[in-house]
Design a protein around this motif. Sequence first.
Motif, short mmCIF file in Angstrom:
data_model
loop_
_atom_site.label_atom_id
_atom_site.label_comp_id
_atom_site.label_asym_id
_atom_site.label_seq_id
_atom_site.Cartn_x
_atom_site.Cartn_y
_atom_site.Cartn_z
N LYS A 1 -2.05 89.48 78.83
CA LYS A 1 -2.38 90.26 80.03
C LYS A 1 -3.70 91.00 79.80
CE LYS A 1 1.66 88.80 81.12
NZ LYS A 1 1.73 87.50 81.82
N ASP A 2 -4.45 91.21 80.88
CA ASP A 2 -5.75 91.89 80.76
C ASP A 2 -6.60 91.24 79.67
OD1 ASP A 2 -4.94 93.77 82.72
OD2 ASP A 2 -3.90 94.92 81.18
N ALA A 3 -6.67 89.90 79.72
CA ALA A 3 -7.27 89.16 78.62
C ALA A 3 -8.76 88.88 78.83
CB ALA A 3 -6.53 87.82 78.44
N GLY A 4 -9.32 89.40 79.90
CA GLY A 4 -10.73 89.13 80.15
C GLY A 4 -10.99 87.71 80.59
N ARG A 5 -9.95 87.06 81.10
CA ARG A 5 -10.08 85.67 81.49
C ARG A 5 -10.05 85.52 83.00
NH1 ARG A 5 -6.43 83.14 78.28
NH2 ARG A 5 -7.91 81.89 77.10
N ASP A 6 -10.92 84.71 83.52
CA ASP A 6 -10.95 84.37 84.93
C ASP A 6 -9.92 83.27 85.16
OD1 ASP A 6 -11.49 83.50 87.46
OD2 ASP A 6 -13.64 83.22 87.16
N LEU A 7 -8.91 83.54 85.99
CA LEU A 7 -7.86 82.56 86.23
C LEU A 7 -8.41 81.28 86.86
CD1 LEU A 7 -4.77 84.68 87.34
CD2 LEU A 7 -5.14 83.49 85.18
N GLN A 8 -9.48 81.42 87.63
CA GLN A 8 -10.09 80.21 88.20
C GLN A 8 -10.65 79.33 87.08
OE1 GLN A 8 -10.09 79.08 91.50
NE2 GLN A 8 -10.74 77.25 90.37
N GLU A 9 -11.18 79.95 86.05
CA GLU A 9 -11.69 79.19 84.91
C GLU A 9 -10.55 78.46 84.21
OE1 GLU A 9 -13.86 80.02 80.59
OE2 GLU A 9 -13.88 81.56 82.15
N VAL A 10 -9.41 79.14 84.06
CA VAL A 10 -8.23 78.51 83.46
C VAL A 10 -7.78 77.33 84.31
CG1 VAL A 10 -5.84 78.82 82.72
CG2 VAL A 10 -7.49 80.67 82.41
N GLU A 11 -7.73 77.54 85.62
CA GLU A 11 -7.32 76.46 86.50
C GLU A 11 -8.26 75.26 86.40
OE1 GLU A 11 -6.84 75.55 91.25
OE2 GLU A 11 -6.28 77.55 90.52
N ASP A 12 -9.54 75.52 86.25
CA ASP A 12 -10.50 74.43 86.10
C ASP A 12 -10.24 73.64 84.82
OD1 ASP A 12 -11.71 75.22 88.45
OD2 ASP A 12 -13.36 76.30 87.46
N ILE A 13 -9.89 74.34 83.74
CA ILE A 13 -9.58 73.68 82.47
C ILE A 13 -8.32 72.82 82.63
CG2 ILE A 13 -8.84 74.06 80.08
CD1 ILE A 13 -10.58 76.62 80.13
N VAL A 14 -7.32 73.39 83.29
CA VAL A 14 -6.06 72.66 83.50
C VAL A 14 -6.29 71.43 84.38
CG1 VAL A 14 -3.77 72.81 84.57
CG2 VAL A 14 -4.62 74.71 83.17
N ARG A 15 -7.09 71.60 85.42
CA ARG A 15 -7.35 70.48 86.34
C ARG A 15 -8.14 69.37 85.64
NH1 ARG A 15 -6.35 70.34 91.62
NH2 ARG A 15 -6.02 72.60 91.72
N THR A 16 -9.11 69.77 84.83
CA THR A 16 -9.88 68.79 84.07
C THR A 16 -8.97 68.03 83.11
OG1 THR A 16 -11.90 70.12 84.22
CG2 THR A 16 -11.79 68.49 82.46
N ALA A 17 -8.04 68.75 82.46
CA ALA A 17 -7.10 68.10 81.55
C ALA A 17 -6.21 67.11 82.29
CB ALA A 17 -6.25 69.16 80.84
N TYR A 18 -5.78 67.50 83.49
CA TYR A 18 -4.95 66.59 84.30
C TYR A 18 -5.71 65.29 84.56
CZ TYR A 18 -2.22 64.74 88.21
OH TYR A 18 -1.48 63.93 89.02
N ARG A 19 -6.96 65.41 84.92
CA ARG A 19 -7.75 64.22 85.25
C ARG A 19 -8.09 63.41 84.00
NH1 ARG A 19 -11.63 67.40 89.67
NH2 ARG A 19 -9.97 67.68 91.22
N ARG A 20 -8.18 64.09 82.88
CA ARG A 20 -8.42 63.38 81.62
C ARG A 20 -7.22 62.55 81.21
NH1 ARG A 20 -7.82 65.04 75.94
NH2 ARG A 20 -9.47 64.08 74.66
N SER A 21 -6.03 63.14 81.34
CA SER A 21 -4.80 62.42 81.01
C SER A 21 -3.60 63.19 81.54
CB SER A 21 -4.66 62.26 79.49
OG SER A 21 -3.41 61.68 79.18
N HIS A 22 -2.89 62.59 82.48
CA HIS A 22 -1.64 63.18 82.96
C HIS A 22 -0.51 62.28 82.52
CE1 HIS A 22 1.28 65.24 85.33
NE2 HIS A 22 1.55 64.17 86.05
N TYR A 23 0.33 62.79 81.64
CA TYR A 23 1.39 61.96 81.06
C TYR A 23 2.63 62.83 80.81
CZ TYR A 23 3.62 58.48 78.06
OH TYR A 23 4.49 57.58 77.50
N PRO A 24 3.43 63.08 81.85
CA PRO A 24 4.56 64.01 81.73
C PRO A 24 5.67 63.55 80.79
CG PRO A 24 4.53 62.96 83.89
CD PRO A 24 3.25 62.61 83.24
N ALA A 25 5.71 62.27 80.44
CA ALA A 25 6.76 61.81 79.52
C ALA A 25 6.51 62.30 78.10
CB ALA A 25 6.83 60.28 79.54
#
Length: 299
Positions: A190-214
Amino acid sequence: MAQVMANGIPIEVEDHGNKGDPVILLIMGFSVQLTFWPEDFVQSLVDAGYRVVRFDNRDIGLSHKFDGVKAPNPLWHLLVKRFLPSRRMAPYSLEDMAADAVGVLDALEIEKAHVIGVSMGGMISQILAADYPQRVQSLIPVMTSTNNPKLPRAEPHVQKALFAMAGKRPEGEDEAVAMSMRFFEIIGSKDAGRDLQEVEDIVRTAYRRSHYPAGPKRQMAAIIDTWDLRGWTRRLEAPALVIHGASDPLIPPACGEDVAANIKNAKLEIVDGMGHDLPPSLLDGITAKVLAHIGQNRG
């Protein structure tokens, strides 16, 4: 980026810095790709004169997928292991994943490395350092555990979110990203100095790199099946620095304390304000602790 054959399977690897510099091997946690190592952290290690190697664990990112191999339901698996701890039910174990890490070093012709593992990666690092002591110059387990059954667990709502990450198949990119963000908001600092939009961008990029829920299902099974790590942790010889967040809701601080207590002469750093992540506001301090420890054991 490149793929290497490690432990008989293709593993995706990124190799940063000069080939002649001492090596730091980074091992990432459950269900998370190598891209989640903070770029500033990696660059700081390179700038300090180290060759930094990071890789996708098996069943995640661009590394080998064990398609079609089923993992047991995690709640049922936990119940069985509680009464029959020696029973094997998973497609592979954390021992296999430690052998993958050694295979990466072999493929890159690296004799020895300083090893930093976070969360599940910290569990893998304990096995790696115990079973292959000649390959580990120093060890830094971060926000991890020995999985001692007597240790406190995450609160029920956190466990529920974790098992949902391991078991649910989101429909499409937006649902997958939203689910990951909900989990991050539960476990992150909490209060980590992180922009949540930046985190979402990282997550979205990872999804596009490889999405493999199994994959996370089998990784979760590996954690449960390997069970109590103290048989490995107590054999560790490498100089160890254990780093843990005082506010970690997923793996409580007592778990990090138990890791340090089971390693001879280990140092323990409990970081105020740190949850289950490497937040920007604390990253410089964490990096300084890492570099100080590795510098003392550079060899």
